[in-house]
Scaffold this motif. Sequence first.
Motif, mmCIF file in Angstrom:
data_model
loop_
_atom_site.group_PDB
_atom_site.id
_atom_site.type_symbol
_atom_site.label_atom_id
_atom_site.label_comp_id
_atom_site.label_asym_id
_atom_site.label_seq_id
_atom_site.Cartn_x
_atom_site.Cartn_y
_atom_site.Cartn_z
ATOM 1 N N VAL A 77 0.839 -1.208 0.000
ATOM 2 C CA VAL A 77 0.000 0.000 0.000
ATOM 3 C C VAL A 77 0.868 1.250 0.000
ATOM 4 C CG1 VAL A 77 -1.643 1.329 1.392
ATOM 5 C CG2 VAL A 77 -1.990 -1.116 1.056
ATOM 6 N N TYR A 78 1.935 1.247 0.784
ATOM 7 C CA TYR A 78 2.828 2.402 0.856
ATOM 8 C C TYR A 78 3.508 2.642 -0.491
ATOM 9 C CZ TYR A 78 5.506 5.804 3.527
ATOM 10 O OH TYR A 78 6.027 6.969 4.021
ATOM 11 N N LEU A 79 3.948 1.572 -1.130
ATOM 12 C CA LEU A 79 4.556 1.686 -2.454
ATOM 13 C C LEU A 79 3.551 2.200 -3.478
ATOM 14 C CD1 LEU A 79 7.090 1.170 -4.177
ATOM 15 C CD2 LEU A 79 6.233 -1.132 -4.561
ATOM 16 N N LYS A 80 2.328 1.733 -3.389
ATOM 17 C CA LYS A 80 1.274 2.198 -4.296
ATOM 18 C C LYS A 80 1.018 3.690 -4.105
ATOM 19 C CE LYS A 80 -3.502 1.290 -5.582
ATOM 20 N NZ LYS A 80 -4.718 0.541 -5.255
ATOM 21 N N ASP A 81 0.991 4.144 -2.858
ATOM 22 C CA ASP A 81 0.809 5.569 -2.582
ATOM 23 C C ASP A 81 1.934 6.401 -3.189
ATOM 24 O OD1 ASP A 81 -1.498 5.036 -1.192
ATOM 25 O OD2 ASP A 81 -0.594 5.250 0.799
ATOM 26 N N ILE A 82 3.148 5.925 -3.066
ATOM 27 C CA ILE A 82 4.285 6.650 -3.630
ATOM 28 C C ILE A 82 4.175 6.712 -5.149
ATOM 29 C CG2 ILE A 82 6.790 6.556 -3.990
ATOM 30 C CD1 ILE A 82 6.992 5.439 -1.132
#
Length: 117
Positions: A77-82
Motif C-alpha cells: 500500500v505504501y509503495l502504491k501511494d508513492i
Amino acid sequence: MIRESLISWRDVTEQLVVILDEREEEKRDAIITQIEELINKREDLQSSIQEPFTDEEKSFGQALLPLEKILQAKLKVYLKDIRLDISDQQKKKVSVNAYMDPYNQVFRDGTFYDKKK
C-alpha cells in the motif's frame, strides 16, 4: 528458550508496521529512511536465524506469520501511494507546461487539422 534474534526480528517487524501507518507526505523521506534501516536490520537478523528450531521457537515463528502478512500488505500500500504521488506530480508538470505555453501543440503552418474523427 527463544533466541534473541527471533525476538529482535519480531520487534523490528512491529516497528515497521507502526511506521508504515504514518501517511504524512512532509515526513515521507524520513519514514523511507527508517524503513530502509529496519529492513536492513531484518536482513542482518535473517542470517542468524537458522535451524534447528525448538518447539517453542516453531510456535513463536507461527505466531509471526500473520504479522509478516500485515507487513507485506502495508508495504504494498505504501509503495502504491508513492507511485500514485509520482504519477500525479508528472501530470501536474504536464498541465503546468501546457498552461505556460498554450500554443505549443498548435500547428504553425496555417492549416487546420481536426483532431476529432
